[in-house]
Design an enzyme around this catalytic site. Structure first.
Site, PDB file in Angstrom:
ATOM      1  N   SER A   1     -27.802 -62.059 -35.582  1.00  0.00           N
ATOM      2  CA  SER A   1     -27.473 -62.422 -34.192  1.00  0.00           C
ATOM      3  C   SER A   1     -28.488 -61.701 -33.319  1.00  0.00           C
ATOM      4  O   SER A   1     -28.286 -60.572 -32.894  1.00  0.00           O
ATOM      5  CB  SER A   1     -26.050 -62.005 -33.833  1.00  0.00           C
ATOM      6  OG  SER A   1     -25.759 -62.353 -32.488  1.00  0.00           O
TER       7      SER A   1
ATOM      8  N   CYS B   1     -20.448 -55.668 -30.367  1.00  0.00           N
ATOM      9  CA  CYS B   1     -19.564 -56.672 -30.968  1.00  0.00           C
ATOM     10  C   CYS B   1     -18.160 -56.118 -31.214  1.00  0.00           C
ATOM     11  O   CYS B   1     -17.992 -55.107 -31.904  1.00  0.00           O
ATOM     12  CB  CYS B   1     -20.162 -57.173 -32.270  1.00  0.00           C
ATOM     13  SG  CYS B   1     -19.108 -58.349 -33.149  1.00  0.00           S
TER      14      CYS B   1
ATOM     15  N   THR C   1     -22.799 -66.095 -37.889  1.00  0.00           N
ATOM     16  CA  THR C   1     -23.500 -64.878 -38.267  1.00  0.00           C
ATOM     17  C   THR C   1     -22.986 -64.340 -39.593  1.00  0.00           C
ATOM     18  O   THR C   1     -23.762 -63.971 -40.483  1.00  0.00           O
ATOM     19  CB  THR C   1     -23.333 -63.805 -37.173  1.00  0.00           C
ATOM     20  OG1 THR C   1     -23.840 -64.312 -35.935  1.00  0.00           O
ATOM     21  CG2 THR C   1     -24.069 -62.532 -37.538  1.00  0.00           C
TER      22      THR C   1
ATOM     23  N   ASP D   1     -31.824 -68.075 -35.022  1.00  0.00           N
ATOM     24  CA  ASP D   1     -31.484 -66.868 -35.775  1.00  0.00           C
ATOM     25  C   ASP D   1     -31.684 -67.097 -37.264  1.00  0.00           C
ATOM     26  O   ASP D   1     -31.450 -68.201 -37.782  1.00  0.00           O
ATOM     27  CB  ASP D   1     -30.021 -66.485 -35.523  1.00  0.00           C
ATOM     28  CG  ASP D   1     -29.821 -65.799 -34.182  1.00  0.00           C
ATOM     29  OD1 ASP D   1     -30.765 -65.192 -33.673  1.00  0.00           O
ATOM     30  OD2 ASP D   1     -28.695 -65.891 -33.645  1.00  0.00           O
TER      31      ASP D   1
END
Length: 434
Positions: free
Chosen positions: A317, A383, A273, A424
């Site tokens: 993400s 996260c 990411t 993604d």
């Protein structure tokens, strides 16, 4: 059983209403062929799937068909995505019935030892708490000099190599090693092993790698971490793995295998990411030269706002908020039965017109609503490395154009090698000159 006529009529009407409600809320839609397949493909290399905008307006909570023919519920509006992320009647445990997976590889991974990202309370917070101190804003601020030096050293290396033999791949030379070197250092990986691990991780996540190559690279990373945990059990140092060993494994709170899995999670979870966000940031600035000029003129002022908008606009993400229901739950006016899977699209939520003004416009001058964008998730599973990721990105975009004020992408934007459209959003190679 005999019922009086009035009671029988009432029972029948109730049954019919229940049947009708079940039909409208489960949306069988005649046959599975009428249910759209998910993941949707992005509209282009950089644009999110067109289906999200349509569903937000017409059917914000709807069924989708997964790769194996099973169905799950797709949630597309901001407020509903936030409910999914926080509702305790939903489970993050991948072994529970109905949990949505996107591939056979995902199903296989679900059978492995879980880490805190795949756990429910109270285990989730107990295990997350074992490493959380490394990712607090205070600790990340203390790491700023190291992050600055890492970015500077990699830019200097790029400059010394030059591009006399052709454009330089910014992904391989810069975007990949920046987050890799930093998380490896937090974990306690010796400096001499950084390039090897960075290569292994690149093979594991690269869309052009074969399944066998990716699996072999992942196994190699696990073997390496197992050996590193073993070394730290005998000779601990001042790093995250040593802390896990001394405070958790030695005290019987965690098995060695769990420490290895947790280290593997932290090593790989956000790496791809971050790589993509750096490359996407460069492309996005090339598309918005006025904002690039402002960033170049005053990076101290604009790097922060640019990163905030980048993380909303490109949700790199976008398929991680998945749950299965432990009991019947109503979301967005739809009744979702127990043991049914839910996919909450933070990518769609970040383009929700009811929350963000002109959501399809990239604007680092954006006036933010009271709601946070959801690029890093929401709720207790948000996260863990958000502060680290934003600090890295701000540092990158504060230094990149100081070092290379004439940085240019060496091919038309439409010809850039993007990640496969069903995955993604990301960039696999980005040739640049300066």
């Amino acid at each position: 059983m005999y019922l009086p006529r009035t009671a029988a009529r009432k029972t029948t009407n109730t049954s019919l209403l229940a049947t009708a409600r079940s039909f409208t809320t489960t949306r069988k839609m005649g046959s599975s062929s009428e249910i759209p397949s998910f993941p949707f493909k992005r509209a282009s290399g950089l644009e999110p799937p067109a289906e999200f905008a349509r569903l937000r307006k017409t059917d914000p909570v709807s069924q989708v068909k997964l790769y194996d023919g099973s169905t799950a519920w797709l949630v597309t509006k901001y407020k509903d995505v936030c409910q999914v992320a926080t509702d305790q009647r939903l489970s993050k445990e991948r072994r529970r019935p109905g949990f949505p997976e996107f591939s056979d590889g995902g199903k296989a991974a679900a059978k492995q030892r879980p880490t805190f990202v795949d756990e429910d309370p109270p285990e989730h917070m107990r295990h997350r708490g074992m490493v959380e101190s490394w990712f607090t804003p205070e600790n990340i601020r203390s790491m700023q000099p190291y992050i600055d030096n890492t970015v500077k050293d990699l830019l200097d290396k790029m400059e010394s190599k030059g591009f006399s033999e052709g454009p330089v791949d910014l992904v391989e030379s810069f975007a990949l090693p920046v987050p890799s070197y930093i998380i490896y250092t937090i974990l306690g990986v010796p400096f001499e092993d950084l390039e090897f691990l960075t290569h292994q991780n690149a093979v594991r996540t690269n869309g052009s790698s074969t399944a066998r190559e990716a699996s072999s690279a992942a196994e190699g990373l696990l073997r390496y971490l197992d050996e590193l945990v073993e070394k730290r059990m005998k000779e601990p140092k001042k790093d995250l793995i040593s802390q896990l060993v001394t405070e958790q494994v030695h005290k019987g709170n965690l098995e060695k295998a769990d420490a290895v899995q947790m280290a593997f999670l932290l090593l790989v979870a956000g790496n791809a990411t971050m790589v993509n966000m750096i490359a996407l940031g460069v492309v996005t600035l090339a598309q918005h030269p006025e904002q690039l000029a402002e960033l170049k003129a005053n990076p101290a002022k604009w790097a922060g706002p640019f990163v905030e908008e980048l993380c909303r606009y490109h949700t790199a993400s976008a398929m991680a908020i998945k749950r299965t229901t432990k009991e019947d739950v109503e979301i967005g006016g739809k009744l979702i039965k127990a043991h049914q899977g839910i996919i909450a699209s933070n990518q769609s939520a970040n383009r929700d017109e009811d929350i963000f003004e002109n959501p399809d416009k990239f604007d680092m001058h954006r006036k933010w609503p009271k709601e946070d964008p959801l690029g890093f998730g929401y709720g207790e599973h948000r996260c863990i490395a958000e502060h680290l990721a934003k600090t890295e990105l701000k540092t990158v975009f504060s230094q990149l154009y100081k070092k290379f004020p004439d940085l240019k992408i060496a091919q038309p934007i439409r010809e850039i090698q993007y990640s496969p459209l069903h995955r993604d959003v990301g960039i696999e190679k980005l040739p640049v000159t300066w």
